[in-house]
Design an enzyme around this catalytic site. Sequence first.
Site, PDB file in Angstrom:
ATOM      1  N   GLN A  35      14.888  17.955 -38.152  1.00 34.64           N
ATOM      2  CA  GLN A  35      16.289  18.382 -38.149  1.00 34.64           C
ATOM      3  C   GLN A  35      16.992  17.908 -39.425  1.00 34.64           C
ATOM      4  O   GLN A  35      16.505  17.028 -40.129  1.00 34.64           O
ATOM      5  CB  GLN A  35      16.993  17.815 -36.913  1.00 34.64           C
ATOM      6  N   HIS A  66      28.123   5.690 -25.119  1.00 33.90           N
ATOM      7  CA  HIS A  66      26.966   4.822 -24.880  1.00 33.90           C
ATOM      8  C   HIS A  66      27.141   3.979 -23.619  1.00 33.90           C
ATOM      9  O   HIS A  66      26.188   3.768 -22.865  1.00 33.90           O
ATOM     10  CB  HIS A  66      26.711   3.932 -26.105  1.00 33.90           C
ATOM     11  N   ASP A 110      12.246   8.507 -29.284  1.00 36.30           N
ATOM     12  CA  ASP A 110      12.956   9.563 -30.013  1.00 36.30           C
ATOM     13  C   ASP A 110      11.942  10.298 -30.877  1.00 36.30           C
ATOM     14  O   ASP A 110      11.072   9.694 -31.485  1.00 36.30           O
ATOM     15  CB  ASP A 110      14.075   8.982 -30.886  1.00 36.30           C
ATOM     16  N   GLY A 142       9.742  13.257 -26.536  1.00 34.27           N
ATOM     17  CA  GLY A 142      10.008  12.708 -25.207  1.00 34.27           C
ATOM     18  C   GLY A 142       9.369  13.528 -24.097  1.00 34.27           C
ATOM     19  O   GLY A 142       9.047  13.013 -23.024  1.00 34.27           O
ATOM     20  N   ASP A 160      19.179  10.765 -23.536  1.00 31.45           N
ATOM     21  CA  ASP A 160      20.272  10.727 -24.514  1.00 31.45           C
ATOM     22  C   ASP A 160      19.887  11.670 -25.647  1.00 31.45           C
ATOM     23  O   ASP A 160      19.538  11.257 -26.745  1.00 31.45           O
ATOM     24  CB  ASP A 160      20.438   9.287 -25.009  1.00 31.45           C
ATOM     25  N   PRO A 167      14.885  20.887 -30.773  1.00 31.66           N
ATOM     26  CA  PRO A 167      13.860  20.069 -30.104  1.00 31.66           C
ATOM     27  C   PRO A 167      14.335  19.477 -28.784  1.00 31.66           C
ATOM     28  O   PRO A 167      13.549  18.954 -28.013  1.00 31.66           O
ATOM     29  CB  PRO A 167      13.556  18.962 -31.128  1.00 31.66           C
TER      30      PRO A 167
HETATM   31  N1  SAM Z   1      25.079  11.490 -28.139  1.00 34.30           N
HETATM   32  C1  SAM Z   1      24.476  12.470 -28.899  1.00 34.30           C
HETATM   33  C2  SAM Z   1      25.012  13.832 -28.612  1.00 34.30           C
HETATM   34  O1  SAM Z   1      25.033  14.249 -27.442  1.00 34.30           O
HETATM   35  O2  SAM Z   1      25.438  14.468 -29.542  1.00 34.30           O
HETATM   36  C3  SAM Z   1      23.008  12.354 -28.869  1.00 34.30           C
HETATM   37  C4  SAM Z   1      22.657  11.293 -29.838  1.00 34.30           C
HETATM   38  S1  SAM Z   1      20.997  10.935 -30.135  1.00 34.30           S
HETATM   39  C5  SAM Z   1      21.120  10.734 -31.889  1.00 34.30           C
HETATM   40  C6  SAM Z   1      20.090  12.427 -29.921  1.00 34.30           C
HETATM   41  C7  SAM Z   1      18.616  12.250 -30.286  1.00 34.30           C
HETATM   42  O3  SAM Z   1      17.801  13.117 -29.496  1.00 34.30           O
HETATM   43  C8  SAM Z   1      18.272  12.555 -31.750  1.00 34.30           C
HETATM   44  O4  SAM Z   1      17.978  11.360 -32.399  1.00 34.30           O
HETATM   45  C9  SAM Z   1      17.055  13.477 -31.652  1.00 34.30           C
HETATM   46  O5  SAM Z   1      16.054  13.167 -32.598  1.00 34.30           O
HETATM   47  C10 SAM Z   1      16.598  13.216 -30.228  1.00 34.30           C
HETATM   48  N2  SAM Z   1      15.757  14.261 -29.647  1.00 34.30           N
HETATM   49  C11 SAM Z   1      15.963  15.607 -29.637  1.00 34.30           C
HETATM   50  N3  SAM Z   1      14.933  16.211 -29.018  1.00 34.30           N
HETATM   51  C12 SAM Z   1      14.073  15.242 -28.619  1.00 34.30           C
HETATM   52  C13 SAM Z   1      12.827  15.250 -27.936  1.00 34.30           C
HETATM   53  N4  SAM Z   1      12.251  16.380 -27.541  1.00 34.30           N
HETATM   54  N5  SAM Z   1      12.220  14.047 -27.690  1.00 34.30           N
HETATM   55  C14 SAM Z   1      12.798  12.891 -28.091  1.00 34.30           C
HETATM   56  N6  SAM Z   1      13.960  12.839 -28.756  1.00 34.30           N
HETATM   57  C15 SAM Z   1      14.594  13.991 -29.012  1.00 34.30           C
END
Ligand code: SAM
Length: 283
Positions: A35, A66, A110, A142, A160, A167
């Site tokens: 991304q 959080h 993540d 994940g 989260d 993804p």
């Molecule tokens: N609070 C935030 C929001 O709702 O905008 C989310 C924050 S957190 C940074 C979101 C994370 O989800 C990102 O770091 C992204 O890399 C992760 N992510 C997205 N798809 C994922 C997957 N399939 N497995 C694990 N992590 C994933």
Amino acid sequence: MTLDNTWFSEPQPDSGTAFSLKISEKLHEEQSEFQKIEIYQTESFGKLMVIDGYIMLTDRDNFIYHEMMTHPVLFSHQNPENVLIIGGGDCGTLREVLKHDSVKCAQQVDIDERVTRLSEIHFPELCESNNDPRAELHFEDGINWVKHADDKSIDIIIVDSTDPIGPGEVLFSTEFYQNCRRILKDDGLVVQQSESPLLHFDTILSPMHDRMKQAGNPHTLTFTFPQCVYPSGWWSCTVGGMTTLTNFREEDALNKNFKTLYYNATIHKAATALPEFMKSLTD
Ligand code: SAM
């Protein structure tokens, strides 16, 4: 998008709205394997992290998100020891989880290591518990992680994730919740950010209840809270489990031995109050 060099704006074409922050500097931009990640210095909200054009967090208001992704679900479980965070690469959720003494192991999975490495540089206070011996940081999808984890091994799963595009999309599917249920102990709980009650009730929030139920969680409960940098400024998380969710460890929440800025026992109860248009969600 940047409106001009001084504003970052996140347009929401579906609702015909946009949220903007005045920025003083673009601090970083990269296309990771998964991304596009941008970091800005804003004039009034501290630093801002953006993924694929969508606001992830700011210094000023991330505490609400959080804390609400963490403390309601942990105080809804009798003894949360093993916690799994899917996504959450900025590490703010991990920090809140580790405030609970009962937690023996918190795994954060993540997909994108770059989110965490950039958070360590630009949001160091969110990463202050990353070296806690109870913390495990894994960089993997994940969905795969949950597919291969041991049956009945986890007390709490916190999803989260980014929005249900890119993804993060599969993280909102029944199949994913079925795997979550399989790896949760019988009294285990899953919680996921469930977007805006105002904008996404029919498309995301209400279907999330149905999918969690189809996946073996007869009880579901939504908590709502303000989050001004997310679309509509009103956000939610939804918990699923096999046991009733209306009781929580209220005494423990009242006497918690750690500091929060938003969450407390009264907020816990108030956040479950449902507006009339959401009454179909009643457990
Ligand atoms: N609070 C935030 C929001 O709702 O905008 C989310 C924050 S957190 C940074 C979101 C994370 O989800 C990102 O770091 C992204 O890399 C992760 N992510 C997205 N798809 C994922 C997957 N399939 N497995 C694990 N992590 C994933």
